[in-house]
Design an enzyme around this catalytic site. Structure first.
Site, PDB file in Angstrom:
ATOM      1  N   GLU A  10      46.357  37.277  41.381  1.00  0.00           N
ATOM      2  CA  GLU A  10      46.133  37.826  40.038  1.00  0.00           C
ATOM      3  C   GLU A  10      46.591  39.277  39.948  1.00  0.00           C
ATOM      4  O   GLU A  10      46.817  39.937  40.965  1.00  0.00           O
ATOM      5  CB  GLU A  10      44.630  37.779  39.684  1.00  0.00           C
ATOM      6  CG  GLU A  10      44.198  36.524  38.931  1.00  0.00           C
ATOM      7  CD  GLU A  10      44.604  36.534  37.459  1.00  0.00           C
ATOM      8  OE1 GLU A  10      45.310  37.462  37.031  1.00  0.00           O
ATOM      9  OE2 GLU A  10      44.222  35.597  36.741  1.00  0.00           O
ATOM     10  N   ARG A  93      31.206  38.783  37.530  1.00  0.00           N
ATOM     11  CA  ARG A  93      32.134  39.624  38.288  1.00  0.00           C
ATOM     12  C   ARG A  93      33.220  40.140  37.355  1.00  0.00           C
ATOM     13  O   ARG A  93      33.478  39.585  36.285  1.00  0.00           O
ATOM     14  CB  ARG A  93      32.785  38.838  39.426  1.00  0.00           C
ATOM     15  CG  ARG A  93      33.749  37.758  38.970  1.00  0.00           C
ATOM     16  CD  ARG A  93      34.711  37.376  40.096  1.00  0.00           C
ATOM     17  NE  ARG A  93      35.496  36.193  39.801  1.00  0.00           N
ATOM     18  CZ  ARG A  93      36.640  36.180  39.100  1.00  0.00           C
ATOM     19  NH1 ARG A  93      37.109  37.289  38.558  1.00  0.00           N
ATOM     20  NH2 ARG A  93      37.293  35.044  38.896  1.00  0.00           N
ATOM     21  N   ASN A  95      37.004  40.783  36.123  1.00  0.00           N
ATOM     22  CA  ASN A  95      38.221  39.992  36.091  1.00  0.00           C
ATOM     23  C   ASN A  95      39.393  40.941  35.813  1.00  0.00           C
ATOM     24  O   ASN A  95      39.447  42.008  36.385  1.00  0.00           O
ATOM     25  CB  ASN A  95      38.077  38.858  35.064  1.00  0.00           C
ATOM     26  CG  ASN A  95      39.066  37.724  35.299  1.00  0.00           C
ATOM     27  OD1 ASN A  95      39.327  37.362  36.438  1.00  0.00           O
ATOM     28  ND2 ASN A  95      39.613  37.168  34.233  1.00  0.00           N
ATOM     29  N   GLU A 113      31.529  30.287  37.851  1.00  0.00           N
ATOM     30  CA  GLU A 113      31.056  28.905  37.716  1.00  0.00           C
ATOM     31  C   GLU A 113      29.880  28.673  38.659  1.00  0.00           C
ATOM     32  O   GLU A 113      29.876  29.157  39.791  1.00  0.00           O
ATOM     33  CB  GLU A 113      32.181  27.922  38.060  1.00  0.00           C
ATOM     34  CG  GLU A 113      33.301  27.892  37.036  1.00  0.00           C
ATOM     35  CD  GLU A 113      34.326  26.810  37.348  1.00  0.00           C
ATOM     36  OE1 GLU A 113      34.321  26.296  38.477  1.00  0.00           O
ATOM     37  OE2 GLU A 113      35.125  26.484  36.453  1.00  0.00           O
ATOM     38  N   ASN A 146      40.187  38.602  29.926  1.00  0.00           N
ATOM     39  CA  ASN A 146      41.412  38.365  30.694  1.00  0.00           C
ATOM     40  C   ASN A 146      42.547  39.259  30.233  1.00  0.00           C
ATOM     41  O   ASN A 146      42.326  40.420  29.916  1.00  0.00           O
ATOM     42  CB  ASN A 146      41.761  36.866  30.659  1.00  0.00           C
ATOM     43  CG  ASN A 146      42.129  36.355  32.041  1.00  0.00           C
ATOM     44  OD1 ASN A 146      42.731  37.059  32.854  1.00  0.00           O
ATOM     45  ND2 ASN A 146      41.765  35.116  32.328  1.00  0.00           N
ATOM     46  N   ASP A 196      45.861  33.291  30.452  1.00  0.00           N
ATOM     47  CA  ASP A 196      45.293  34.055  31.561  1.00  0.00           C
ATOM     48  C   ASP A 196      45.801  35.490  31.473  1.00  0.00           C
ATOM     49  O   ASP A 196      45.480  36.203  30.533  1.00  0.00           O
ATOM     50  CB  ASP A 196      45.660  33.348  32.882  1.00  0.00           C
ATOM     51  CG  ASP A 196      44.777  33.759  34.047  1.00  0.00           C
ATOM     52  OD1 ASP A 196      44.290  34.902  34.054  1.00  0.00           O
ATOM     53  OD2 ASP A 196      44.587  32.956  34.973  1.00  0.00           O
TER      54      ASP A 196
END
EC number: 3.1.1.17
Length: 291
Positions: A10, A93, A95, A113, A146, A196
């Site tokens: 990422e 958390r 991102n 999740e 995101n 994303d």
């Protein structure tokens, strides 16, 4: 270009001063740096999932990991916490994140999740870390904060909340760093799956990585229309940035986490990093965190 596979690659950032691509592997809790000259990947392990990395003006990096902002000194591998947030949300958390045109670091949070496909809704927020280390909350009740970037005239902020399957545009005050007045810019088509990471090119068009859609798409913010699609050889495409000496190359990260064994067997490129050339458009240099 990077064969070393990432569980959740990422937040790619081109770092001119190192002539290297910096990125994170969120689930492996690593910040990585790949040199196209030596083809070597170096990495620094950290003590929590690291959602994003950005360049600092004075060298080194600012990172968002767990629910805190921190500095990373690459040479000593020291991580120095700046600020802890959301301590009342142990399942959250950080991102994606990016530095704005005035050197402030924007980064957002999400709920992890609790089981495959199961997460608490509306637990995320978007924050701005100012150069004096103060923080403001810009957005609340997000699902998965995101991709983000700013228009070339610095009057618009673009943001993705992945579970809305859309890109939104906000008015942006470059002097205060505040955002306001959200409006829908683009809603993804079914085959594009979920948005994303995102970056902007030198023509002011947005590039959005489509996780589980195996592609990046180019969107015109003026018309709200998709104008280009580039397909990639693996489904879990996570983010993109421009880089190389003249910013004419696009680097695209991917993930293998979230694929079952049968799918992984058919997806030899899952988790690798790709370079797209010949797009006919360049990117712009990354902004640096001003502290």
């Amino acid at each position: 270009v990077v064969k070393e596979k990432n569980r959740m690659g990422e937040c790619p950032v081109w770092e001119e001063r190192e002539n290297a691509l910096v990125y994170v592997d969120i689930n492996s809790q690593k910040v990585c740096r790949w040199s196209p000259v030596t083809n070597e990947v170096q990495s620094v392990s950290v003590d929590a999932r690291v959602g994003s990395v950005a360049l600092r003006q004075c060298g080194g990096y600012v990172i968002a990991l767990g629910t805190r902002f921190a500095f990373l000194d690459w040479d000593t591998q020291a991580v120095t916490t700046i600020l802890e947030l959301e301590q009342d949300k142990p399942n959250n958390r950080f991102n994606d994140g990016k530095v704005d045109p005035k050197g402030r670091f924007f980064a957002g949070t999400m709920a992890e999740e609790t089981a495959p496909g199961v997460r608490a809704r509306r637990q995320g927020a978007l924050y701005t870390l100012f150069p004096d280390h103060s923080v403001i909350k810009q957005l609340d009740q997000l699902d998965i904060s995101n991709g983000l970037d700013w228009s070339l005239d610095h009057r618009t902020f673009f943001h993705i909340d992945s579970l809305s399957y859309a890109v939104h545009a906000f008015s942006y005050d470059v002097h205060t760093g505040k955002i306001a007045c959200p409006k829908l810019l683009y809603h993804l088509e079914k085959e594009e799956q979920m948005p994303d990471g995102m970056c902007i090119d030198a023509e002011g068009k947005l590039w959005v990585a489509c996780i589980d859609g195996g592609r990046v798409i180019r969107i015109d913010p003026e018309t709200g229309k998709r104008i280009q699609t580039v397909r990639l050889p693996t489904p879990r495409i996570t983010s993109c940035c421009f880089g190389g000496k003249d910013y004419s190359e696009m680097y695209v990260t991917s993930a293998y986490d979230g694929l079952d064994e049968a799918t992984l067997a058919k997806e030899p490129h899952a988790g690798e990093i790709f370079k797209i050339t010949g797009l006919g458009v360049k990117g712009i240099p990354q902004h640096l965190y001003a502290a």
